[in-house]
Every structure is written in structure tokens, then in C-alpha cells.
Scaffold this motif. Sequence first.
Motif, PDB file in Angstrom:
ATOM      1  N   CYS A   1       0.816  -1.223   0.000  1.00 46.03           N
ATOM      2  CA  CYS A   1       0.000   0.000   0.000  1.00 46.03           C
ATOM      3  C   CYS A   1       0.846   1.268   0.000  1.00 46.03           C
ATOM      4  CB  CYS A   1      -0.912  -0.012   1.223  1.00 46.03           C
ATOM      5  SG  CYS A   1      -1.835   1.516   1.443  1.00 46.03           S
ATOM      6  N   ILE A   2       0.497   2.213  -0.862  1.00 48.01           N
ATOM      7  CA  ILE A   2       1.195   3.500  -0.884  1.00 48.01           C
ATOM      8  C   ILE A   2       0.316   4.599  -0.272  1.00 48.01           C
ATOM      9  CG2 ILE A   2       2.727   2.909  -2.805  1.00 48.01           C
ATOM     10  CD1 ILE A   2       0.857   4.480  -4.668  1.00 48.01           C
ATOM     11  N   ARG A   3      -0.722   4.207   0.458  1.00 45.03           N
ATOM     12  CA  ARG A   3      -1.553   5.138   1.231  1.00 45.03           C
ATOM     13  C   ARG A   3      -2.151   6.257   0.368  1.00 45.03           C
ATOM     14  NH1 ARG A   3      -0.284   1.448   4.156  1.00 45.03           N
ATOM     15  NH2 ARG A   3       1.019   1.542   6.014  1.00 45.03           N
ATOM     16  N   CYS A   4      -2.676   5.861  -0.777  1.00 47.10           N
ATOM     17  CA  CYS A   4      -3.249   6.879  -1.651  1.00 47.10           C
ATOM     18  C   CYS A   4      -4.676   7.199  -1.236  1.00 47.10           C
ATOM     19  CB  CYS A   4      -3.230   6.391  -3.097  1.00 47.10           C
ATOM     20  SG  CYS A   4      -4.451   5.128  -3.432  1.00 47.10           S
ATOM     21  N   SER A   5      -5.329   6.245  -0.582  1.00 51.51           N
ATOM     22  CA  SER A   5      -6.703   6.365  -0.085  1.00 51.51           C
ATOM     23  C   SER A   5      -7.769   6.257  -1.168  1.00 51.51           C
ATOM     24  CB  SER A   5      -6.914   7.642   0.737  1.00 51.51           C
ATOM     25  OG  SER A   5      -6.960   8.775  -0.083  1.00 51.51           O
ATOM     26  N   ALA A   6      -7.390   5.853  -2.358  1.00 47.40           N
ATOM     27  CA  ALA A   6      -8.400   5.661  -3.411  1.00 47.40           C
ATOM     28  C   ALA A   6      -9.431   4.614  -2.990  1.00 47.40           C
ATOM     29  CB  ALA A   6      -7.740   5.235  -4.723  1.00 47.40           C
ATOM     30  N   CYS A   7      -8.957   3.594  -2.277  1.00 46.03           N
ATOM     31  CA  CYS A   7      -9.894   2.528  -1.880  1.00 46.03           C
ATOM     32  C   CYS A   7     -10.936   3.040  -0.889  1.00 46.03           C
ATOM     33  CB  CYS A   7      -9.149   1.310  -1.334  1.00 46.03           C
ATOM     34  SG  CYS A   7      -8.102   1.610   0.090  1.00 46.03           S
TER      35      CYS A   7
ATOM     36  N   ILE B   1      -8.341  -0.633   3.069  1.00 43.23           N
ATOM     37  CA  ILE B   1      -6.959  -0.960   3.444  1.00 43.23           C
ATOM     38  C   ILE B   1      -6.865  -1.171   4.950  1.00 43.23           C
ATOM     39  CG2 ILE B   1      -6.280   1.501   3.481  1.00 43.23           C
ATOM     40  CD1 ILE B   1      -4.012  -1.563   2.763  1.00 43.23           C
TER      41      ILE B   1
ATOM     42  N   PRO C   1      -3.868   1.526  -6.972  1.00 44.77           N
ATOM     43  CA  PRO C   1      -2.811   1.756  -7.952  1.00 44.77           C
ATOM     44  C   PRO C   1      -1.729   0.681  -7.935  1.00 44.77           C
ATOM     45  CG  PRO C   1      -2.567   3.255  -6.095  1.00 44.77           C
ATOM     46  CD  PRO C   1      -3.884   2.555  -5.917  1.00 44.77           C
ATOM     47  N   VAL C   2      -1.646  -0.072  -6.843  1.00 48.10           N
ATOM     48  CA  VAL C   2      -0.672  -1.163  -6.825  1.00 48.10           C
ATOM     49  C   VAL C   2      -1.361  -2.521  -6.811  1.00 48.10           C
ATOM     50  CG1 VAL C   2       1.285   0.113  -5.901  1.00 48.10           C
ATOM     51  CG2 VAL C   2      -0.400  -0.818  -4.312  1.00 48.10           C
TER      52      VAL C   2
ATOM     53  N   ILE D   1      -3.656  -4.171  -5.113  1.00 48.25           N
ATOM     54  CA  ILE D   1      -3.815  -5.062  -3.969  1.00 48.25           C
ATOM     55  C   ILE D   1      -5.206  -5.689  -4.052  1.00 48.25           C
ATOM     56  CG2 ILE D   1      -3.825  -5.234  -1.453  1.00 48.25           C
ATOM     57  CD1 ILE D   1      -2.087  -2.697  -1.390  1.00 48.25           C
TER      58      ILE D   1
ATOM     59  N   ILE E   1      -7.730  -6.621  -2.422  1.00 40.93           N
ATOM     60  CA  ILE E   1      -8.267  -6.482  -1.071  1.00 40.93           C
ATOM     61  C   ILE E   1      -9.381  -7.503  -0.779  1.00 40.93           C
ATOM     62  CG2 ILE E   1      -9.466  -4.889   0.512  1.00 40.93           C
ATOM     63  CD1 ILE E   1      -7.790  -2.616  -0.678  1.00 40.93           C
TER      64      ILE E   1
HETATM   65  S1  SF4 Z   1      -6.017   1.993  -2.973  1.00 37.11           S
HETATM   66 FE1  SF4 Z   1      -4.324   0.577  -2.616  1.00 37.11          FE
HETATM   67  S2  SF4 Z   1      -2.520   1.871  -2.340  1.00 37.11           S
HETATM   68 FE2  SF4 Z   1      -4.305   3.203  -2.142  1.00 37.11          FE
HETATM   69  S3  SF4 Z   1      -4.704   3.255   0.083  1.00 37.11           S
HETATM   70 FE3  SF4 Z   1      -5.989   1.638  -0.752  1.00 37.11          FE
HETATM   71  S4  SF4 Z   1      -4.724  -0.209  -0.573  1.00 37.11           S
HETATM   72 FE4  SF4 Z   1      -3.355   1.530  -0.306  1.00 37.11          FE
END
Ligand code: SF4
Lengths: 271, 532
Positions: free
Chosen positions: B348-354, B377, B417-418, B420, B422
Motif C-alpha cells: 500500500c502506498i496510502r493513496c486512499s483511493a480505496c 486498506i 494503484p498497486v 492489492i 483487497i
Molecule cells: S487503494 Fe491501494 S494503495 Fe491506495 S490506500 Fe488503498 S490499498 Fe493503499
Amino acid sequence: MRIALAATCLADTLFPGAPRATVRLLERLGHEVVFPTDQACCGQMHVNTGYYREAVPVIRNHVETFAPVADGEWDAVVMPSGSCTGSVRHQQAMVCRRAGLDDLAATAEAVSAKTYELSELLVDVLGLTDVGAWFPHRVTYHPTCHSLRMLHVGDKPLRLLRAVESIDLVELPAADSCCGFGGTFALKNADTSAAMLEDKTANVRGTGAPVLTAGDMSCLMHIGGGLSRQGTGVRTLHLAEVLASTREEPTPLPETTFSRPERPARTEATR
Amino acid sequence: MSRTFLGLPRTLRRPDDADARHGTPDEPFGPVPHPQEPLRWGDDFPAAAKQTLKNDQLRRNLGHATQVIRTKRAAVVGEVPDWEALRDTGSAVKQQVMAQLPDLLQQLEENVVARGGVVHWARDAAEANRIVADIAKVKGADEVVKVKSMATQEIGLNEALADEGIAAIETDLAELIVQLADDMPSHILVPAIHRNRSEIRDIFLARMGDAPPDLSDVPRELAMAARAHLRRKFLSAKVAVSGANFAVADTGTLAVVESEGNGRMCLTLPETLVTVMGIEKLVPTFDDLEVFLQLLPRSSTGERMNPYTSLWTGVTPGDGPQEFHLVLLDNGRTDVLADEVGRAALHCIRCSACLNVCPVYERVGGHAYGSVYPGPIGAILTPQLTASTGGVSGHHDPNASLPYASTLCGACYEVCPVKIDIPSILVDLRAREVDADRSSRGVDPWKTAMKAASWVMADGDRFALAGRAATLGSGLGGRDHAISVAPPPASGWTRSRDLPAPPRQTFRQWWAAEHTAPVEQAGTVETEGDDR
Ligand code: SF4
């Protein structure tokens, strides 16, 4: 084609209209439908709730029942459910491997390679968008999450619906947002689920359509549960029930959300 | 970070709230006081969500804000022709990092030290907090300025420093709002997403101390008030504390991306810089940044590029902080790394899109997750980070309820973006919980039901029988075929939804009556007679 029907446990028991319509539709299109009676369930509920061990015998039964498709006895397996097809495609082999059952996993993969959700079978395998249906009602369509994001069916169901004669297809606002079902989520997180459902039913009501359709009875059971409770009179019909409808043999509009004409054809006559 | 007031709703105040505007310093703005454990607080998810769902204002704020960010993100992602390839690359790089983590960490340490930095290793929150506090004390600082950072939220650094008489000043605007309100963040990127403008104005007036008395709730005015307030802090602070978005192993370079410029101030003005970073934040080479600096801003703020990207490597004589400390934080991460499926949460790059696309998060808000990591996340990371103390398997651990806080709708996986997966990790964590529970002797109705269902559903004949039995209930629903009252656990369903009554005939009974297909088995024909 010889097509084996996996009716799904939910529809077999609670919503027989969906698999019945699937049979009617495919037979009308000139295909032979077989129903292997050893089938029960694909295992999705057990897997999604974390009961992998309990899922194994359920998956084994499904895979062994439909294994003949891998040997060419049937040309395809059709499932009138996005989430069950998703489970067959993305979970069964994984759970088998976890249990150390590599052979079963391999068979599961072979079966899943020939297993299609209804709109996939019609559009991708049979090459159809116009299935010769007639359905003279206003209809709105909910694309279920698993069809959309696990199977990536895209607009296949909509293409099929647009080709239906006399249909008045209206767009559902925020169609791609989840209805809040999520299997046991609706029980374990009933309040959150209800909040999501509230928005979904409001959007459905806003379309003014008397019929909501989708490719998955589980989501329709959930949204229908809300529509029924709210006394909206909106009926839920499976995509197959809309596509099976013709001028000669129309799918009647049920009286209420969950009511169905019970005995079609021969059984009706014998009563 | 972000465009400061990104997504904050314009007019959500109800007319009758007009009097509530003038907050007093004692007014309890924060619905969530600072917990002992930033990764585990409050009720389990269903109970906490039940509470937050009652807050209509919160739901409106969130509904509006997430919708705005979602739309922005979709637009800027849609214009990148190789987005999917970028995601694949990002995912592959992170997999490589996890596979070589120990080596890469050592490489990073060597390079940071070679460039004049000091590297510290912290096993847990307490160790990390101790290290930072000691550095501040040696420097004689009773105040540190902070760059927005999830890692320092995770370890409760501000509270730990306060206990030692050191004030930590948050300089990110949204983080400042949360801090002034004595609240907890509810979003990774927009920690005050649960606040609207007028609430922010109230908080500033009551708590900032130097806010202009005629402050309005116009975003620009609010930002200017915060700016004036913070400028003095930047100029006086001797020590800054930051997190890091990325660390480059082969050069020892650290990176922070942000929108406001407050981070750049913290990273350049004070004499001493302390960076607290989770050990998973690595990328192998400088070139890898190219991938992530494209993925991150588009996914997080919906911007093509973030306004400020700060990169630094050790200490540069005569330029910026002359003392640099890097604290490498484990705090449960090696446990996560050990799990073959769950380790992807470390990508996770902590983008918060999820968070922004999650239909559950959108309804319940961040606080219901009882962790500084909310949303999808959070639901996979929090239980795993706290696994050693029961986060995945503890019977009464609220974190063990998080993997169930999802419908598995897949919206998170689609935007990550990476990449995951989930939903798959959520399901896997459920399986870990179920398995951990197998040894317990207590009677669990779910376990009993699942075992019984497994027996019935593993056999066509048994299932046919069960289906026939169900048809006996076909009269239950009355004329409209709807059941509106049911015993637990179905009562959770029937509180707001009807259930369909079973049909008088299952599908397979109909089939047996209608078809004589070759694969049909003899026993099924009986059902026809049964119906009459
Ligand atoms: S969308 Fe992916 S990278 Fe972005 S916060 Fe959620 S888990 Fe992390």
C-alpha cells in the motif's frame, strides 16, 4: 450446443423462475439444456465466510458434477449468476489447493474454463445480442458487483436488454454502487447493509420502472427485500426472465415483488 | 495534503444550527478522544458503525466529499493510456521489495549513513516514540513541527511526546483541524473529511488562539488563518518530524509528496529532521520513483501531479537540516510479511483511493474502523498489524471484526494503484479467524450453521430433500410471498427487508416434471407425484 445448467442453490430453492427462464431461453435458441441433478452449490457462501474447510466437500460435489464438460460431453456450463460464476472462476481452485487437493484444483480449473455467466454465454460464446425477446415494460438494470468487477461482463447484459423488442430500458443512477448484500454481510453488518440498500432502492424507485432486473438472484433478493418492505410494487426479475419473454410466451409481470405464477406448463395442468 | 478543501461540502449546515456556530474552547468537538492504542479503539465494527450511521451530517459530508474525489480521480486516471501497465509495474516493484526486504533495508541504511544520516531501528511503537523523544530532548526542543504522516499516527507519537513535555504541532491543514478539535483522523489523506467548512470555522475560532474574530467559512479565509498560525511555528521550531512516502534503497533518498507546501517548510527550515517510516515503504532504485510518482497523485488527490515533491538524501552541508535521523518502524510489519496472502497489504502506498470508492466507508466513515487506518486498506492492514495481540483471531478483539466489514464488491481492488486484491485478502483473513477459532469449545451458531450447510450442499440428493422441505414453507409469505419477521440471525435482515417465501416447487422439481433428459437420475421423477 449441449449446455449444462448450474442452477445455483439459491435460485433452485427460492427463485426457480430464473433457471426455468434460462432453460426456456436456451431451448428457444435451439440448444439442448441438461440439468445434472447431482449439483447443489458452488461453495461461494462457505468460502466468502472463511469456512474453507467446509467449502471443500461442496466444491468437490460441484466440480465432479460438472467435470464432464471438461471431457467434451457438454459444450459449456451456464450459471445464471455473476457471483457464483465468479466463485467458480476465482475461488474454487484456490480453496482446493489450500486443502492440498491439487488434482481437484486442476479439474476445477478445467470446468471453470468452460463455465459462463448467462450474458457471457449469450454474447461471447453464442455470438448473440438479439435473442428475439419481447418485453413491453419499463425496466431498469442493476449491474451486480461480481459481474462487473470479478467477471468484467461490461455492457453485455445491457446490449442484450437493448435488443429486446418493445422494452423501455431506463438507466439506474449510481448503478455500479453495491446494494449492500455481500452474503453474510447483510446479517453481520445489518445496519450498514441497510444504509446501502436504502440508497439503492431510492435510485430504483426514482426511475419509475416497475421492473428491476439483474444477472444475480442474490442481489435481487436483497434489493427486492427492500422494495417489498417499502411497498413499492417494483418487481424483481432475473435477466433470463426478461430475455426469455416473447410475444407468444410472454413473461408475466408478477403481482408483487416476490410473488410468482407458480405452476407453468404441464404441472399446472395436472393440478 | 491535497487542495486543502478538497471535497468539503459547501452548505450542509441546517438553518436551525445558526446558533451553534460560536464554539467555546470547552466545547467537545471531537467525537473520538485519543485512544490508548491508535490501531485498536472503540467497539467492534458492527457496533461502531451502528453509531456513526446515526450521524446524518457525517453521512452527507462523506457522501459529498468522496463523490468529488472519485470523480476527479476517474477523470485523471482515464487520461493515462498506460494506466493498467503502470499498475502492473507498481505491483511488481512492491512484490520485489517484499521478496528482498531485509537486503534492501540494509542497503538503505548503508546509503543513509554514508550521506551523513543516522538510522534507528524500532521494533514497535514504544521504541519508535522513545527514539524521537530522546532526539528532541537532546536538541532542547519543547516543540516539534510535523509533516502529515500515517506512521506517526500509528504509533501515537504526538501523545507520547506530550507525555514528555514536548508539543507536536501538525502543519498539514486537515491534520491541524483534527488536532485542534482533539479528534481522531477519519481518512488517510483527508483526515478531517468528516468535517464541513462551518465546523472547521468553529474549531479555528475556539481552539486556534490567533484566528481572526471575524473569520468566515470561506475556504480561502480558513486557509489564510491556518497559514498565519503555522508560519510562526515553522520559523521557531528546531526539530521537525515527518513520515515518508518512499525511500530509495540504492541511493538512501527519502521522498515526501504533498500539496500545501507545509511539508517542504518542515523538511527544510528546522535544524534537525526526524523521519519515521514503516519498513515497507522502500523502492529498490531511484528510477522506480517514476512509476509511483505517477500512480500516487492521480489516485489520491485526483491531480496529475502533486504540487510539492521533496527528496532528500542524508545531510547536505549548508542546505536544509544539518542533522537527519531515520527511524525504521516494524510495529507488526514482519508478521504481515510472513503471511503469503496478507503481505500484499504492505504494498500500500496510502493513496486512499480505496476509501473513496468504498460503499461501506462512504456510509459509516473512518471512525467506525477503530484504527488510524480506516476503509478497505484498514480492514486488511489493522488486523494483521495487531495479529500478535489477537487482531485477526481474538474472540473479543474489535479488530477481528474488520475483515467482515465489506460486501466484497471489489471497488477497492479496481482502483488500487498497486493492485492489492483487497477482497481476496479479506476473505483470507476471515478464513484465518475461522481456523483460529476451531480449537475453541464455545458454541458458535455460525460455525454450527456452516457445518450443517456444508453437509447438505455437498450432495445433490440431500440438497434436493432440503429444497423440498423448504417448499413446505411456501405459504409463509401470504399473498405477497414476503416474510417480514424472522428469528435471529435473519432478524437483522428483516428489520429493513422482506424475505421471499419459498416457492411451492423448487427448480429441480419443475425440471423433473418437465424434462426427461438423459443425464437425469431416476430418483428425481418422484417429485412430480409429490406435488399433487
Ligand atoms: S487503494 Fe491501494 S494503495 Fe491506495 S490506500 Fe488503498 S490499498 Fe493503499
